[in-house]
Motif scaffolding. Structure first.
Motif, short mmCIF file in Angstrom:
data_model
loop_
_atom_site.label_atom_id
_atom_site.label_comp_id
_atom_site.label_asym_id
_atom_site.label_seq_id
_atom_site.Cartn_x
_atom_site.Cartn_y
_atom_site.Cartn_z
N MET A 136 82.74 28.89 42.29
CA MET A 136 82.12 29.21 41.01
C MET A 136 81.12 30.35 41.17
SD MET A 136 83.37 27.16 38.65
CE MET A 136 82.17 26.90 37.36
N TRP A 137 80.34 30.32 42.25
CA TRP A 137 79.38 31.40 42.49
C TRP A 137 80.11 32.72 42.69
CZ3 TRP A 137 74.48 31.86 41.51
CH2 TRP A 137 73.66 30.71 41.44
N ALA A 138 81.22 32.67 43.41
CA ALA A 138 81.96 33.90 43.68
C ALA A 138 82.67 34.43 42.44
CB ALA A 138 82.97 33.65 44.81
N HIS A 139 83.32 33.53 41.67
CA HIS A 139 84.15 33.95 40.54
C HIS A 139 83.33 34.34 39.31
CE1 HIS A 139 87.80 31.51 42.21
NE2 HIS A 139 87.57 32.62 42.86
N TYR A 140 82.22 33.66 39.07
CA TYR A 140 81.53 33.86 37.80
C TYR A 140 80.18 34.57 37.92
CZ TYR A 140 85.20 30.96 35.97
OH TYR A 140 86.44 30.47 35.63
N SER A 141 79.67 34.72 39.13
CA SER A 141 78.42 35.46 39.27
C SER A 141 78.49 36.54 40.34
CB SER A 141 77.26 34.51 39.60
OG SER A 141 77.28 34.15 40.96
N SER A 142 79.61 36.58 41.08
CA SER A 142 79.78 37.53 42.18
C SER A 142 78.61 37.47 43.16
CB SER A 142 79.92 38.96 41.63
OG SER A 142 81.03 39.06 40.77
N GLU A 143 77.96 36.32 43.23
CA GLU A 143 76.80 36.07 44.09
C GLU A 143 75.58 36.89 43.69
OE1 GLU A 143 76.80 33.69 46.10
OE2 GLU A 143 78.77 33.38 46.97
N LYS A 144 75.72 37.73 42.65
CA LYS A 144 74.63 38.61 42.23
C LYS A 144 74.00 38.14 40.92
CE LYS A 144 76.90 42.62 44.34
NZ LYS A 144 77.55 43.93 44.08
N GLY A 145 74.65 37.20 40.26
CA GLY A 145 74.15 36.72 38.98
C GLY A 145 73.23 35.53 39.13
N PHE A 146 73.32 34.62 38.19
CA PHE A 146 72.46 33.44 38.22
C PHE A 146 73.14 32.29 37.49
CE2 PHE A 146 71.62 35.76 34.36
CZ PHE A 146 71.31 34.82 33.39
N ALA A 147 72.55 31.13 37.56
CA ALA A 147 73.07 29.96 36.85
C ALA A 147 71.89 29.17 36.31
CB ALA A 147 73.92 29.10 37.78
N ILE A 148 72.13 28.40 35.26
CA ILE A 148 71.07 27.56 34.71
C ILE A 148 71.54 26.12 34.63
CG2 ILE A 148 70.04 29.44 33.38
CD1 ILE A 148 71.36 28.31 30.86
N GLU A 149 70.59 25.22 34.76
CA GLU A 149 70.85 23.80 34.61
C GLU A 149 70.32 23.36 33.25
OE1 GLU A 149 69.89 19.67 37.04
OE2 GLU A 149 68.36 21.24 36.99
N LEU A 150 71.17 22.74 32.47
CA LEU A 150 70.80 22.32 31.12
C LEU A 150 70.79 20.80 31.00
CD1 LEU A 150 73.04 24.85 29.18
CD2 LEU A 150 70.54 24.82 29.10
N ASP A 151 69.79 20.29 30.33
CA ASP A 151 69.74 18.87 30.00
C ASP A 151 70.76 18.63 28.88
OD1 ASP A 151 68.87 16.52 28.34
OD2 ASP A 151 67.34 16.37 29.90
N THR A 152 71.79 17.88 29.19
CA THR A 152 72.91 17.71 28.25
C THR A 152 72.45 17.14 26.92
OG1 THR A 152 74.37 17.30 30.13
CG2 THR A 152 75.21 16.73 27.96
N GLN A 153 71.62 16.12 26.96
CA GLN A 153 71.19 15.46 25.72
C GLN A 153 70.32 16.37 24.88
OE1 GLN A 153 72.58 12.39 25.00
NE2 GLN A 153 71.87 12.97 22.97
N LYS A 154 69.40 17.11 25.51
CA LYS A 154 68.54 18.03 24.75
C LYS A 154 69.35 19.15 24.14
CE LYS A 154 64.08 17.25 26.97
NZ LYS A 154 62.96 17.85 27.72
N LEU A 155 70.39 19.58 24.85
CA LEU A 155 71.27 20.61 24.30
C LEU A 155 71.94 20.10 23.03
CD1 LEU A 155 72.85 23.32 24.49
CD2 LEU A 155 74.49 22.13 25.95
N LYS A 156 72.54 18.92 23.10
CA LYS A 156 73.28 18.37 21.96
C LYS A 156 72.35 18.03 20.80
CE LYS A 156 75.49 14.96 23.86
NZ LYS A 156 76.45 13.84 23.97
N ASP A 157 71.18 17.50 21.12
CA ASP A 157 70.26 17.06 20.06
C ASP A 157 69.74 18.21 19.21
OD1 ASP A 157 70.53 14.45 20.84
OD2 ASP A 157 68.63 14.35 21.94
N ASN A 158 69.76 19.43 19.76
CA ASN A 158 69.14 20.56 19.05
C ASN A 158 70.12 21.58 18.49
OD1 ASN A 158 65.99 20.47 19.41
ND2 ASN A 158 66.87 19.73 21.35
N ILE A 159 71.41 21.39 18.71
CA ILE A 159 72.38 22.38 18.22
C ILE A 159 72.33 22.50 16.70
CG2 ILE A 159 74.85 22.81 17.90
CD1 ILE A 159 75.29 22.01 20.78
N LYS A 160 72.33 21.39 16.01
CA LYS A 160 72.32 21.44 14.54
C LYS A 160 70.97 21.92 14.02
CE LYS A 160 75.12 20.03 12.04
NZ LYS A 160 76.22 20.69 11.30
N ASN A 161 69.89 21.55 14.70
CA ASN A 161 68.55 21.94 14.25
C ASN A 161 68.32 23.44 14.36
OD1 ASN A 161 67.97 19.23 13.88
ND2 ASN A 161 67.02 18.99 15.89
#
Length: 342
Positions: A136-161
């Motif tokens: 995943m690091w190689a294919h989607y960030s080429s080792e030069k990008g970044f990644a984020i960790e998201l709290d699944t519930q907080k993401l879902k709870d705020n989409i409509k808001n």
């Protein structure tokens, strides 16, 4: 379960008019991860806290969400004419000979029309349950990008808001299969629901299984469709943006690729210090690094290699960016490894 016009069972997944039903053994993870490259729009989307919900045509696997998975070969004239009325351009007349002409071409015309009109309502965000996957690091960030960790519930709870233009959304795991099969759209009145679209946008060949993908689907009244990409003589369908905003507090960690600091964005790289290039082309990267040091220093990690008994793996070590000036940062190793919350 008895099948009807509002559901389609394929192996152990069920595609319904209201969403996707997955096997009970699949548990939604508490954390999901998004990988990014090192383009300016990646930095911008992070700093503005939105996920880009792609049109399926823009996926890197050309079969993922492809119109090829829609089978119209068994459609009769009555259903064809009914569907044509739903997917014709504004002001376009329904020619009674359309059915016969399209039949000679394997109903390619109605298939593309259906795909274009249906996909203007859907946007797709690819997430994963794995932050340490080397591929995943190689294919989607080429080792030069970044990644984020998201709290699944907080993401879902705020989409409509935070997104008043989103009518509804769903978050489901991808169904991985050995062989892709087209769905017979004409077998039932599927074209009146989102079932075929849900199916073709949620099924992938098992060679992609390593991604552990969970896909966020957003539905809006009309979003941009890149028609000109596959039909150069036609103009794109314009519409609302494909953004899905989320609260910044949903971000639990930020992971920098092993080579996030490199010769393209830095004029000097030392053992524990980086000096950024002061150029117009590097403007957003400079802003990105300063943004990280100001708001995410308490949850920042650097990707690296893990060596044990001559074998190698991936590790994420906690760091801090100590700002010397807008262009110079010291990288402080906090001697703490990332621990994933399942």
């Amino acid at each position: 379960m008895k099948e009807n016009n509002k559901m389609y069972k394929y192996k152990d997944f069920i595609y319904t008019a209201n969403g996707i039903v997955v096997p009970e053994k699949i548990i939604e993870p508490k954390r999901l991860f998004k990988y990014y490259g090192c383009e300016n729009y990646h930095y911008e989307s992070f700093m503005k806290a939105y996920l880009y919900a792609s049109h399926p045509y823009n996926f890197n696997d050309s079969i993922d969400g492809s119109s090829l998975l829609l089978n119209f070969k068994n459609i009769d004239k009555e259903k064809y004419n009914k569907l044509w009325n739903e997917v014709r351009w504004e002001g376009e007349e329904n020619n009674p000979d359309n059915y016969y002409a399209d039949n000679l071409k394997g109903f390619e015309h109605i298939r593309q029309r259906y795909y274009i009109f249906k996909t203007k309502r859907i946007g797709l965000v690819s997430l994963t349950s794995s932050p340490l996957n080397i591929l995943m690091w190689a294919h989607y960030s080429s080792e030069k990008g970044f990644a984020i960790e998201l709290d699944t519930q907080k993401l879902k709870d705020n989409i409509k808001n935070l997104n008043e233009d989103i009518e509804r959304f769903s978050l489901k795991p991808i169904q991985y299969v050995k062989k892709l099969e087209a769905i017979d759209v004409s077998a039932k009145d599927f074209y009146q629901t989102d079932i075929p679209l849900s199916y073709i946008s949620n099924i992938k060949r098992d060679v992609w299984k390593y991604e552990n993908e969970w896909r966020l689907r957003i539905y809006k009244e009309a979003m941009k469709v890149p028609i000109s990409n596959f039909f150069p003589t036609l103009k794109n369908i314009e519409g609302s943006n494909r953004f899905t905003y989320y609260p910044k507090e949903a971000i639990k960690a930020v992971f920098l690729g092993k080579y996030f600091a490199n010769g393209n964005n830095c004029e000097a790289i030392y053992d524990k210090e980086i000096k950024l290039k002061n150029s117009c082309e590097n403007k957003l990267f400079i802003k990105f690094i300063n943004y990280l040091s100001e708001y995410f220093n308490d949850r920042l990690y650097l990707s690296g290699k893990l060596e044990s008994n001559s074998t190698f793996g991936r590790t994420l070590g906690k760091i801090e960016l100590r700002k010397i000036d807008d262009l110079t940062f010291e990288i402080i190793d906090l001697k703490e490894k990332y621990k994933q919350i399942k």
